[in-house]
Design a protein around this motif. Sequence first.
Motif, short mmCIF file in Angstrom:
data_model
loop_
_atom_site.label_atom_id
_atom_site.label_comp_id
_atom_site.label_asym_id
_atom_site.label_seq_id
_atom_site.Cartn_x
_atom_site.Cartn_y
_atom_site.Cartn_z
N LEU A 193 29.30 18.93 2.07
CA LEU A 193 30.27 17.99 2.65
C LEU A 193 29.65 17.44 3.93
CD1 LEU A 193 33.69 19.87 2.17
CD2 LEU A 193 32.59 18.20 0.66
N LEU A 216 35.96 12.66 1.19
CA LEU A 216 36.68 13.90 0.86
C LEU A 216 37.68 13.68 -0.28
CD1 LEU A 216 37.51 15.64 4.26
CD2 LEU A 216 36.03 16.49 2.44
N GLN A 228 37.79 15.73 -3.68
CA GLN A 228 39.02 16.42 -4.06
C GLN A 228 39.48 16.00 -5.46
OE1 GLN A 228 40.86 18.89 -2.17
NE2 GLN A 228 41.61 19.10 -4.27
N ASN A 277 38.21 22.39 4.00
CA ASN A 277 38.52 20.96 4.00
C ASN A 277 39.06 20.45 2.67
OD1 ASN A 277 37.33 19.89 6.73
ND2 ASN A 277 35.76 21.26 5.90
N CYS A 278 39.08 21.28 1.64
CA CYS A 278 39.57 20.87 0.33
C CYS A 278 40.56 21.90 -0.19
CB CYS A 278 38.42 20.72 -0.66
SG CYS A 278 37.15 19.53 -0.17
#
Length: 313
Positions: free
Chosen positions: A65, A81, A85, A108-109
């Motif tokens: 990422l 992102l 996702q 973050n996901c």
Amino acid sequence: MYLPPRRKLKLPPEPYHLVEQRWHKLFTPFLNDCRVWHAPFQSGRIVPNKKRYPNMKVVLTIHDLNVLHEGKPEAYQQKSLAHTQSLIDQSDAIVCVSEFTRKDVLANCNVGNKPLHVIYNGANKAPNSVSEPPSFQPEREFLLGVGYLNSKKNFHVLLPLLQANPDLELIIIGRHDDPEYVTQMKTRAQSLGVETRVHLLGTVSEEEKSWYLSHCKALLHPSLAEGFGLPVIEAMQFGKPVFLSTLTSLPEIGGEAAFYFPDFAPDTIQEIYSRGMKAYENPALAEAIVKNAARFDWRESARQYLSVYESLM
């Protein structure tokens, strides 16, 4: 292997290659018996429609990422992102290529209760001998950088090393990914008076890369963001000392056999370089470097991927 047009890999036997066709948007008969689809990169665009193939399982490999660590605009980060996702949402299992990437994904996901594995990339084995010289050969001992030439790779911080070490040259191989950064590198080299000892060669063949790796004094990789960091392992296979940033996945891949820049001040880089090259005079360190590189083996990676596939069937 399902491949885009004009990029057919030269891997025998050919019957195991499927080349993308326009009509595949409407009809994909080759997927009727497909049990596992592996999407090998998180920015990929092709994942089969799970509604059409409800029994098919999807494995997604996330390499990084890095968009979160490159200083990109917030809107750009969020768009990237969101794409990752969307692929996670369509997947049944997720693989990350490093523990750092796994932690980044969890932070973050939303992976829900889907299995999340770490499988390191492997590295192609270094050739036993490198005899064919490249078209460009430096006149002095040289330091080597490998990677796309852009601001993320951070190669410009190495230029003061040439001021302090007039007996060295710097060679950087890899695609010129950012023309503005290439110009910045050249301008900075001129301002330091080292432009004749900086060689930005662009892309080279695998044979030429092996020559540079086997003949360099050291590999320097001060990158700001890496999901894995393959050049580190490629240089270590030759027993070369490597000097890395402390950022993202690099300490995990370089391990205790590498040297690290805690910051990028010219004095710091010179100090770490001098200390590392002094330590490298101990033959045991070269052995430790090669041993660290051996941790990353494509056969072992393939075995682990096979285990993931089987867990979904």
